[in-house]
Design a protein around this motif. Structure first.
Motif, PDB file in Angstrom:
ATOM      1  N   ASP A  77       4.696  53.417  28.060  1.00  0.00           N
ATOM      2  CA  ASP A  77       4.695  54.688  28.929  1.00  0.00           C
ATOM      3  C   ASP A  77       5.858  54.736  30.071  1.00  0.00           C
ATOM      4  OD1 ASP A  77       2.761  56.276  28.022  1.00  0.00           O
ATOM      5  OD2 ASP A  77       0.823  55.766  28.999  1.00  0.00           O
TER       6      ASP A  77
ATOM      7  N   THR B 290       2.173  56.530  21.411  1.00  0.00           N
ATOM      8  CA  THR B 290       0.609  56.358  22.425  1.00  0.00           C
ATOM      9  C   THR B 290      -0.380  58.026  21.695  1.00  0.00           C
ATOM     10  OG1 THR B 290       1.747  58.575  23.980  1.00  0.00           O
ATOM     11  CG2 THR B 290       2.435  55.823  23.979  1.00  0.00           C
TER      12      THR B 290
ATOM     13  N   THR C  31       6.235  58.260  29.285  1.00  0.00           N
ATOM     14  CA  THR C  31       6.008  58.891  30.770  1.00  0.00           C
ATOM     15  C   THR C  31       6.871  59.258  31.622  1.00  0.00           C
ATOM     16  OG1 THR C  31       3.352  58.612  30.274  1.00  0.00           O
ATOM     17  CG2 THR C  31       4.180  59.363  32.871  1.00  0.00           C
TER      18      THR C  31
END
Length: 477
Positions: free
Chosen positions: A77, A257, A81
């Motif tokens: 992440d 993910t 992200t």
């Protein structure tokens, strides 16, 4: 056969991350060899699916090893992200400097009004069409919430939605329009409100119009301001270029993910809704291509040039995060002027989202209506639903949860039980990927069609087979 229980959890996580880093290094070599942007995105997509599937197959079958997936994804992440956050970081500066710069070049308030009206009108019209397609697919697939059982997670989600009714009921057309007004543009630059994007667009329009108002009275001041905006625009566009170069790595990490944590068993429970949703999304995408063709442009060329930004939107599930790529796609690949491109991308992230605010709430309302004894296929119900969905699509935030908020508005307005929406929690991420891609497609389609209608499209750019990559340095005037 390899058994992860034979290795410590820490070693398994390190192996997963080492493989991921090795694949990232491979993609970096691709970039160094000047591979095309689309090729790099496709490679990242394929590698992410492959590694995500491998991690899922190895670790997801056992409660002891499943936490390895969670920890691995938490590190990935940082890349996935983190990339989305960088895109969100540049959204507001990009919108502001681009719209102000475009207005300074237009020097015509009438043109600005025409662009805004056509863009918003196109977005709302396509949302109504999307809702109608959602209704049609719900009918063809016989979707209904009657008889569906609820797991503990779905019940919890339903209770949460029921508790969110207050905020949904507080939304009205007057209050929504008032929320567009930027009382504190510095707060809106942080993206603090759901309507911050539109508020910044409005603020930028005021700044641009105010500047053009002094062009004849104080030409030296106007020239200085125009030069400042040009410099700011060059810096911001360079920032966009730098962030977009990270796209393959972000796509790779996000795809891992998503695939690694997917629950295929839960998906099978509501497979009919998933299939119906994607059929509706595909049909609406064909509507977009039809609009492009009606505007006199090649729809297949349009689709091929859209692929990188749609792939990112699909994986990231963030219409807002896709704004920089959407603007770059329109200006560098489709020949749309900066002003129109920014209006379409900005408004399209919060108004008239074809997937999240059109198809999804319409299908949900058709599914849920029979549970309270309502025939959802009467003319009066469908007419009311289309009107509510279209108006409710104004101001839906282009981030995760926007579709849920749109559904709450529609279901509460139609007096339908919102808690039943929690039944779809298991397939929500899977469907949301396609919805977000359609949202971005709708915004870019609106910009392309409006640009063509106003005779502003650079056909040489649109027709070029050697369009520049999205992550190549942008040129500003």
């Amino acid at each position: 056969m390899f058994n992860p229980l034979h290795l410590s959890a820490t070693l398994c996580i390190l192996i997963n991350l080492a493989v991921a880093l090795g694949l990232i290094a491979f993609m970096y070599r691709q970039q160094r060899r000047d591979a095309r942007f689309t090729v790099r995105v496709l490679t990242a997509l394929a590698l992410g699916i492959a590694l995500g599937t491998a991690i899922h197959l190895i670790y997801a079958g056992d409660a002891v090893t499943f936490p390895i997936i969670t920890v691995t994804n938490s590190y990935l992440d940082i890349v996935g992200t983190g990339y989305v956050k960088l895109l969100q970081m540049i959204v507001m500066p990009l919108i502001m400097v681009s719209i102000i710069g475009a207005i300074l070049k237009l020097k015509d308030a009438a043109s600005l009004g025409k662009i805004s009206a056509l863009t918003i009108g196109t977005l709302l019209a396509t949302t109504m069409v999307a809702a109608a397609i959602g209704i049609l697919m719900a009918k063809l697939f016989g979707l209904t919430a009657i008889g569906l059982t609820s797991s503990a997670a779905e019940v919890a989600r339903g209770n949460y939605l029921q508790g969110s009714m207050a905020s949904a009921n507080a939304v009205s057309v007057p209050s929504l329009l008032l929320s567009f007004v930027p009382t504190n543009p510095f707060l809106d630059l942080t993206g603090a409100r759901k309507t911050s994007t539109i508020a910044i667009v409005i603020f930028s329009v005021f700044v641009g119009l105010s500047a053009t108002g002094i062009a004849t009275k104080k030409p030296l001041l106007f020239a200085s301001f125009a030069y400042f905006v040009s410099v700011a625009q060059a810096v911001v566009m360079r920032m966009v270029t730098l962030v977009l170069r990270l796209t393959p790595y972000g796509v790779f990490a996000l795809m891992i993910t998503v695939v690694a944590e997917s629950s295929y068993a839960d998906t099978l429970k509501l497979i009919s809704f998933v299939v119906a949703s994607y059929c509706a999304l595909a049909l609406m995408f064909c509507v977009h291509l039809g609009m492009v063709a009606a505007a006199g442009l090649n729809p297949l060329r349009f689709a091929s040039k859209l692929f990188p930004v749609l792939a990112f939107a699909f994986i990231s599930r963030s219409s807002m995060g896709a704004i920089p790529m959407a603007v770059q796609t329109q200006t560098k690949r489709l020949g749309t002027p900066e002003g129109i491109a920014n209006f379409a991308a900005s408004f399209g992230a919060t108004i008239g989202q074809n997937g999240c605010a059109g198809i999804y709430p319409a299908m949900l309302a058709i599914m849920i209506a029979p549970t309270v004894g309502i025939d959802p296929f009467t003319v009066s119900f469908i007419a009311q639903l289309l009107a509510v969905v279209t108006l409710g699509s104004i101001g839906v935030a282009g981030v995760g949860g926007g579709a849920t908020f749109a559904a709450l508005i529609v279901l509460s307005t139609m007096n339908l039980p919102v808690a039943l929406a929690g039944l779809l929690i298991s397939v929500e991420p899977l469907i949301d990927m396609g919805r977000t891609a359609l949202n971005v497609s709708g915004a870019i389609t609106a910009g392309t069609v409006v640009s063509r209608a106003l005779g502003e499209t650079d056909l040489a750019v649109f027709d070029s087979d050697a369009a520049p990559d999205l992550d190549s340095p942008a040129q500003t005037a």
